[in-house]
Write a protein that holds these residues in place. Structure first.
Motif, PDB file in Angstrom:
ATOM      1  N   PHE B  52     -13.544 -28.732  78.809  1.00 12.85           N
ATOM      2  CA  PHE B  52     -13.729 -27.287  78.603  1.00 12.85           C
ATOM      3  C   PHE B  52     -12.595 -26.468  79.222  1.00 12.85           C
ATOM      4  CE2 PHE B  52     -17.997 -28.309  77.191  1.00 12.85           C
ATOM      5  CZ  PHE B  52     -18.153 -27.396  76.163  1.00 12.85           C
ATOM      6  N   LEU B  53     -12.106 -26.931  80.363  1.00 12.72           N
ATOM      7  CA  LEU B  53     -10.992 -26.178  80.973  1.00 12.72           C
ATOM      8  C   LEU B  53      -9.769 -26.188  80.064  1.00 12.72           C
ATOM      9  CD1 LEU B  53     -11.210 -27.078  84.758  1.00 12.72           C
ATOM     10  CD2 LEU B  53     -11.351 -24.808  83.739  1.00 12.72           C
ATOM     11  N   LEU B  54      -9.461 -27.373  79.511  1.00 10.23           N
ATOM     12  CA  LEU B  54      -8.282 -27.460  78.626  1.00 10.23           C
ATOM     13  C   LEU B  54      -8.463 -26.541  77.412  1.00 10.23           C
ATOM     14  CD1 LEU B  54      -7.500 -31.306  78.721  1.00 10.23           C
ATOM     15  CD2 LEU B  54      -6.322 -29.470  79.930  1.00 10.23           C
ATOM     16  N   MET B  55      -9.701 -26.480  76.906  1.00 13.50           N
ATOM     17  CA  MET B  55      -9.960 -25.631  75.741  1.00 13.50           C
ATOM     18  C   MET B  55      -9.865 -24.141  76.122  1.00 13.50           C
ATOM     19  SD  MET B  55     -12.956 -26.210  73.000  1.00 13.50           S
ATOM     20  CE  MET B  55     -14.340 -25.422  73.755  1.00 13.50           C
ATOM     21  N   PHE B  56     -10.460 -23.786  77.258  1.00 10.61           N
ATOM     22  CA  PHE B  56     -10.471 -22.363  77.628  1.00 10.61           C
ATOM     23  C   PHE B  56      -9.111 -21.869  78.110  1.00 10.61           C
ATOM     24  CE2 PHE B  56     -14.466 -20.171  77.038  1.00 10.61           C
ATOM     25  CZ  PHE B  56     -15.274 -21.210  76.592  1.00 10.61           C
ATOM     26  N   HIS B  57      -8.235 -22.777  78.510  1.00  8.66           N
ATOM     27  CA  HIS B  57      -6.856 -22.344  78.804  1.00  8.66           C
ATOM     28  C   HIS B  57      -6.237 -21.731  77.549  1.00  8.66           C
ATOM     29  CE1 HIS B  57      -6.435 -25.547  82.214  1.00  8.66           C
ATOM     30  NE2 HIS B  57      -7.083 -24.469  82.612  1.00  8.66           N
ATOM     31  N   ILE B  58      -6.566 -22.310  76.414  1.00  2.00           N
ATOM     32  CA  ILE B  58      -5.991 -21.798  75.155  1.00  2.00           C
ATOM     33  C   ILE B  58      -6.619 -20.432  74.832  1.00  2.00           C
ATOM     34  CG2 ILE B  58      -5.478 -22.316  72.736  1.00  2.00           C
ATOM     35  CD1 ILE B  58      -5.986 -25.313  73.447  1.00  2.00           C
ATOM     36  N   PHE B  59      -7.926 -20.298  75.041  1.00  2.60           N
ATOM     37  CA  PHE B  59      -8.547 -18.974  74.815  1.00  2.60           C
ATOM     38  C   PHE B  59      -7.947 -17.930  75.771  1.00  2.60           C
ATOM     39  CE2 PHE B  59     -12.324 -21.553  73.266  1.00  2.60           C
ATOM     40  CZ  PHE B  59     -12.133 -21.225  71.935  1.00  2.60           C
ATOM     41  N   GLY B  60      -7.575 -18.369  76.952  1.00  2.46           N
ATOM     42  CA  GLY B  60      -6.982 -17.454  77.953  1.00  2.46           C
ATOM     43  C   GLY B  60      -5.659 -16.856  77.499  1.00  2.46           C
ATOM     44  N   ALA B  61      -5.107 -17.419  76.441  1.00  5.87           N
ATOM     45  CA  ALA B  61      -3.855 -16.887  75.906  1.00  5.87           C
ATOM     46  C   ALA B  61      -4.031 -15.466  75.355  1.00  5.87           C
ATOM     47  CB  ALA B  61      -3.328 -17.803  74.816  1.00  5.87           C
ATOM     48  N   ALA B  62      -5.293 -15.047  75.209  1.00  5.64           N
ATOM     49  CA  ALA B  62      -5.558 -13.683  74.727  1.00  5.64           C
ATOM     50  C   ALA B  62      -4.913 -12.633  75.637  1.00  5.64           C
ATOM     51  CB  ALA B  62      -7.057 -13.445  74.650  1.00  5.64           C
ATOM     52  N   TYR B  63      -4.791 -12.945  76.935  1.00 11.27           N
ATOM     53  CA  TYR B  63      -4.139 -11.989  77.846  1.00 11.27           C
ATOM     54  C   TYR B  63      -2.717 -11.692  77.381  1.00 11.27           C
ATOM     55  CZ  TYR B  63      -7.785 -12.804  81.375  1.00 11.27           C
ATOM     56  OH  TYR B  63      -8.973 -12.874  82.049  1.00 11.27           O
ATOM     57  N   THR B  64      -2.002 -12.760  77.067  1.00 13.48           N
ATOM     58  CA  THR B  64      -0.613 -12.579  76.632  1.00 13.48           C
ATOM     59  C   THR B  64      -0.546 -11.858  75.296  1.00 13.48           C
ATOM     60  OG1 THR B  64       0.114 -14.495  77.871  1.00 13.48           O
ATOM     61  CG2 THR B  64       1.507 -13.839  76.055  1.00 13.48           C
ATOM     62  N   HIS B  65      -1.442 -12.247  74.367  1.00 14.15           N
ATOM     63  CA  HIS B  65      -1.466 -11.568  73.063  1.00 14.15           C
ATOM     64  C   HIS B  65      -1.591 -10.073  73.231  1.00 14.15           C
ATOM     65  CE1 HIS B  65      -3.625 -15.096  70.956  1.00 14.15           C
ATOM     66  NE2 HIS B  65      -2.326 -15.211  70.882  1.00 14.15           N
ATOM     67  N   GLU B  66      -2.685  -9.719  73.944  1.00 14.29           N
ATOM     68  CA  GLU B  66      -3.025  -8.302  74.012  1.00 14.29           C
ATOM     69  C   GLU B  66      -1.978  -7.515  74.784  1.00 14.29           C
ATOM     70  OE1 GLU B  66      -7.109  -8.314  75.226  1.00 14.29           O
ATOM     71  OE2 GLU B  66      -7.671  -9.284  73.350  1.00 14.29           O
ATOM     72  N   GLY B  67      -1.461  -8.134  75.842  1.00  9.02           N
ATOM     73  CA  GLY B  67      -0.423  -7.463  76.633  1.00  9.02           C
ATOM     74  C   GLY B  67       0.836  -7.213  75.817  1.00  9.02           C
ATOM     75  N   ILE B  68       1.284  -8.232  75.115  1.00 10.38           N
ATOM     76  CA  ILE B  68       2.518  -8.083  74.332  1.00 10.38           C
ATOM     77  C   ILE B  68       2.279  -7.155  73.141  1.00 10.38           C
ATOM     78  CG2 ILE B  68       4.218  -9.314  72.888  1.00 10.38           C
ATOM     79  CD1 ILE B  68       4.074 -11.631  74.866  1.00 10.38           C
ATOM     80  N   GLU B  69       1.090  -7.243  72.549  1.00 12.29           N
ATOM     81  CA  GLU B  69       0.811  -6.334  71.419  1.00 12.29           C
ATOM     82  C   GLU B  69       0.869  -4.876  71.880  1.00 12.29           C
ATOM     83  OE1 GLU B  69      -3.142  -5.625  69.844  1.00 12.29           O
ATOM     84  OE2 GLU B  69      -2.371  -5.931  67.827  1.00 12.29           O
ATOM     85  N   LYS B  70       0.228  -4.583  73.019  1.00 10.27           N
ATOM     86  CA  LYS B  70       0.216  -3.200  73.523  1.00 10.27           C
ATOM     87  C   LYS B  70       1.648  -2.718  73.816  1.00 10.27           C
ATOM     88  CE  LYS B  70      -1.200   0.548  75.828  1.00 10.27           C
ATOM     89  NZ  LYS B  70      -1.704   1.731  75.166  1.00 10.27           N
ATOM     90  N   ASP B  71       2.451  -3.596  74.410  1.00  8.85           N
ATOM     91  CA  ASP B  71       3.788  -3.168  74.839  1.00  8.85           C
ATOM     92  C   ASP B  71       4.804  -3.113  73.706  1.00  8.85           C
ATOM     93  OD1 ASP B  71       2.825  -2.900  77.339  1.00  8.85           O
ATOM     94  OD2 ASP B  71       3.874  -4.596  78.219  1.00  8.85           O
ATOM     95  N   PHE B  72       4.653  -3.977  72.714  1.00  9.48           N
ATOM     96  CA  PHE B  72       5.722  -4.063  71.711  1.00  9.48           C
ATOM     97  C   PHE B  72       5.295  -3.765  70.278  1.00  9.48           C
ATOM     98  CE2 PHE B  72       7.360  -6.497  75.251  1.00  9.48           C
ATOM     99  CZ  PHE B  72       8.584  -5.876  75.403  1.00  9.48           C
ATOM    100  N   PHE B  73       4.006  -3.693  70.023  1.00  9.16           N
ATOM    101  CA  PHE B  73       3.585  -3.445  68.648  1.00  9.16           C
ATOM    102  C   PHE B  73       2.654  -2.246  68.544  1.00  9.16           C
ATOM    103  CE2 PHE B  73       4.697  -7.956  69.047  1.00  9.16           C
ATOM    104  CZ  PHE B  73       5.843  -7.921  68.251  1.00  9.16           C
ATOM    105  N   THR B  74       2.789  -1.329  69.489  1.00  6.34           N
ATOM    106  CA  THR B  74       2.122  -0.024  69.426  1.00  6.34           C
ATOM    107  C   THR B  74       3.201   1.003  69.812  1.00  6.34           C
ATOM    108  OG1 THR B  74       1.502   0.100  71.763  1.00  6.34           O
ATOM    109  CG2 THR B  74      -0.033  -1.064  70.313  1.00  6.34           C
ATOM    110  N   PRO B  75       2.902   2.309  69.751  1.00  6.88           N
ATOM    111  CA  PRO B  75       3.932   3.289  70.132  1.00  6.88           C
ATOM    112  C   PRO B  75       4.443   3.140  71.570  1.00  6.88           C
ATOM    113  CG  PRO B  75       2.200   4.346  68.890  1.00  6.88           C
ATOM    114  CD  PRO B  75       1.717   2.959  69.162  1.00  6.88           C
ATOM    115  N   MET B  76       3.735   2.375  72.405  1.00  5.91           N
ATOM    116  CA  MET B  76       4.218   2.129  73.776  1.00  5.91           C
ATOM    117  C   MET B  76       5.620   1.525  73.757  1.00  5.91           C
ATOM    118  SD  MET B  76       3.605   2.320  76.994  1.00  5.91           S
ATOM    119  CE  MET B  76       1.870   2.476  77.379  1.00  5.91           C
ATOM    120  N   ARG B  77       5.898   0.788  72.685  1.00  7.86           N
ATOM    121  CA  ARG B  77       7.200   0.139  72.519  1.00  7.86           C
ATOM    122  C   ARG B  77       8.339   1.138  72.721  1.00  7.86           C
ATOM    123  NH1 ARG B  77      10.040  -0.757  67.315  1.00  7.86           N
ATOM    124  NH2 ARG B  77      11.281  -2.640  67.521  1.00  7.86           N
ATOM    125  N   MET B  78       8.161   2.339  72.163  1.00  5.41           N
ATOM    126  CA  MET B  78       9.238   3.327  72.228  1.00  5.41           C
ATOM    127  C   MET B  78       9.478   3.766  73.670  1.00  5.41           C
ATOM    128  SD  MET B  78       9.530   6.453  69.646  1.00  5.41           S
ATOM    129  CE  MET B  78      10.873   7.579  69.919  1.00  5.41           C
TER     130      MET B  78
END
Lengths: 313, 237
Positions: B52-78
């Motif tokens: 389960f830990l190995l599997m949930f490490h992959i789900f934990g990747a959501a932090y990186t997704h959401e962080g990078i999306e907010k910073d680079f794929f919303t108006p925050m990018r500008m």
């Protein structure tokens, strides 16, 4: 000159976003950039802050030619984005801390600037809250605060009042005027709200489809619209003797008295209302009506479009 | 800057509930229903916790997704790109903190498993090191996927497919049919399978499996880092 755009051309695929675009901003000057959506306002801003490379033309900022990103130039510019670009899941204080650090502020200086900026934007006492709980106007003010912590010499405000209440809008407009006056900051203010641009700008550029349509002070621009001002002032028991005094005022073209109403015609773009009122002060003034052309009339006359609250007819 | 990214990730309370609470519930539930009669739950808790830990490490990747999306794929990018900072630093900071938070969550779950369920792990420091490799790979992969797809929802769908498909191919979820091909899949199909091979090697004191599994996972990290560096260039312009 703080900013000088000279014959700038920027194409996106086959569309010309900026077409021989020119703009100048001096120190301590508030310059309004007025145009409908898609006119090229945001593209010109992106070019100024180094987010776009030009196809042709030059941009000089602080006397240096720029084309693309340059960190030492960015350091001296503050950008208030059109959208609210703050982090809503951390406190307002943490937002200010983060953006201050991005511009190299640290330690006591940073804390001191956060306090000063919080006072300027009227959020002192609310900094510990998450912006999620803020009203639209408060978020907009925090959005501005995050851009001025580092005391930029050039502040670019891209439609900073979109979608907020009149009280917050007035707060922001007063803030802009005060900042330019007290800190000598050059401010570029883009908007499609004509009244805002008219109220705060020392000079205005009207843009449409990537072109400069006209530029100058509000009076100069209004002066470009053919026609005169027709001012009607109603008074109790008027005397014809005052007509000569009124005629002698500069910029007055015609004066007549019709029963209780003085009808005064002046050149377009001039404001001599205070002088007229002074001459008529011996009488009891009942009503004043000024049919001066507005910047909206100028826009309509120059572009053939009406520009109000973001809609272009 | 690192502190700020840590703060953003730490304040994702719902994320912590999902990434700590859910695996604890699943590990407990699966351990009890899989415990052979007459044996202690501790006999199976260790293996189930690792899966389960190995599997949930992959789900934990959501932090990186959401962080990078907010910073680079919303108006925050500008706003961020108008600042006098190399934008790639934001991506690095996001990945570093996501790795740290994911590892901290791992420690909490491991502690629960050891203290409450009685799970035991042979050579725990080495197991933790292998967990870190899995977390790093997952976060790097998440960064690559979001930079390529530019939408957290799409990136999450891809990572979800990996988070479920990887463990299925590695035989975590249910036993695969016994043949040479499935045995190969279980050991080498994906980086999560490589880590599992290495951890199994630790538990069975099989040095070959440890070295082979870890080396393959590290090779994938090297490859994905090269891809990430190239994709990161795109955020500069």
């Amino acid at each position: 000159m703080v900013v000088k755009l000279n014959n700038v051309i920027k194409r996106f695929d086959n569309r010309l976003a900026l077409d021989y675009f020119n703009l100048e901003i001096g120190k301590g000057e508030v310059v309004g950039l007025l145009g409908p959506n898609g006119a090229g306002k945001t593209t010109s801003i992106n070019a100024m802050v180094g987010l776009l490379e030009l196809d042709e033309g030059t941009i000089e900022i602080f006397g240096r030619k720029v084309n693309g990103a340059s960190n030492d130039i960015k350091q001296r510019i503050g950008l208030v984005t059109q959208e609210v670009t703050i982090y809503e899941d951390i406190s307002a204080y943490e937002n200010l801390l983060f953006f201050g650090k991005l511009y190299g502020l640290r330690g006591e200086r940073l804390k001191q600037r956060i306090e000063e900026v919080a006072r300027m934007i009227g959020l002192e006492g609310r900094l510990k809250e998450n912006p999620k709980r803020y009203s639209g106007g408060m978020k907009r003010r925090l959005n501005i605060g995050c851009s001025i912590l580092h005391e930029p010499e050039l502040l670019i405000m891209d439609e900073p009042t979109v979608g907020i209440d009149p009280q917050s809008r007035n707060y922001i407009l007063e803030f802009v005027k005060k900042m330019a006056k007290e800190t000598d900051t050059a401010i570029l203010y883009t908007s499609h709200y004509i009244g805002e641009v008219e109220a705060i700008s020392d000079r205005v550029y009207i843009v449409d489809e990537g072109h400069n349509i006209a530029s100058g002070t509000v009076s100069e621009l209004i002066g470009k619209v053919k026609g005169d001002n027709h001012i009607h002032i109603d008074v109790d028991q008027p005397q014809e003797s005052v007509l000569d005094d009124l005629k002698k005022l500069a910029d007055v073209k015609e004066v007549s008295l019709n029963e209780n109403r003085f009808q005064i015609v002046t050149y377009a773009g001039v404001n001599i209302m205070d002088k007229l009122i002074a001459k008529l002060s011996p009488f009891t003034i009942r009503n004043v009506r000024n049919n001066e052309p507005s910047l909206e009339d100028v826009f309509l006359s120059l572009t053939g479009k009406s520009l109000r609250d973001g809609t272009v007819d | 800057m690192l502190r700020f990214y840590g703060l953003r990730v730490l304040k994702d309370y719902l994320g912590h509930v999902i990434l700590i609470g859910l695996p604890i519930f699943m590990i407990t539930f699966m351990s009890y229903i899989n415990t052979p009669e007459g044996e202690s739950v501790a006999a199976v808790a260790g293996t189930i916790t690792i899966a389960f830990l190995l599997m949930f490490h992959i789900f934990g990747a959501a932090y990186t997704h959401e962080g990078i999306e907010k910073d680079f794929f919303t108006p925050m990018r500008m706003r961020l790109k108008a600042a006098p900072v190399n934008p790639v630093r934001f991506i690095v900071a996001m990945i570093v903190y996501s790795v740290l938070i994911s590892f901290a969550q791992t420690l909490v779950i491991l502690a629960y498993s050891m203290v409450v369920l009685g799970a035991a792990f042979q050579n725990l420091p080495l197991v933790l090191l292998l967990f870190i490799i899995n977390i790093v790979f997952s976060q790097l992969m998440a960064a690559v996927v979001i930079l390529k797809l530019k939408k957290a929802a799409k990136a999450q769908a891809v990572m979800m497919a990996y988070a479920i498909g990887g463990p299925v191919l590695a035989g975590f979820m249910f036993p695969l049919p016994e043949n040479t091909f499935t045995r190969f899949l279980e050991r080498y199909s994906t980086p999560v399978a490589h880590i599992r091979t290495a951890i199994t090697g630790v538990l069975n004191s099989d040095t070959t499996d440890i070295v082979l599994g870890a080396a393959l996972a590290l090779a994938f990290i090297a490859i994905i880092t090269v891809v990430l560096v190239r994709l990161s260039e795109s955020v500069k312009t």
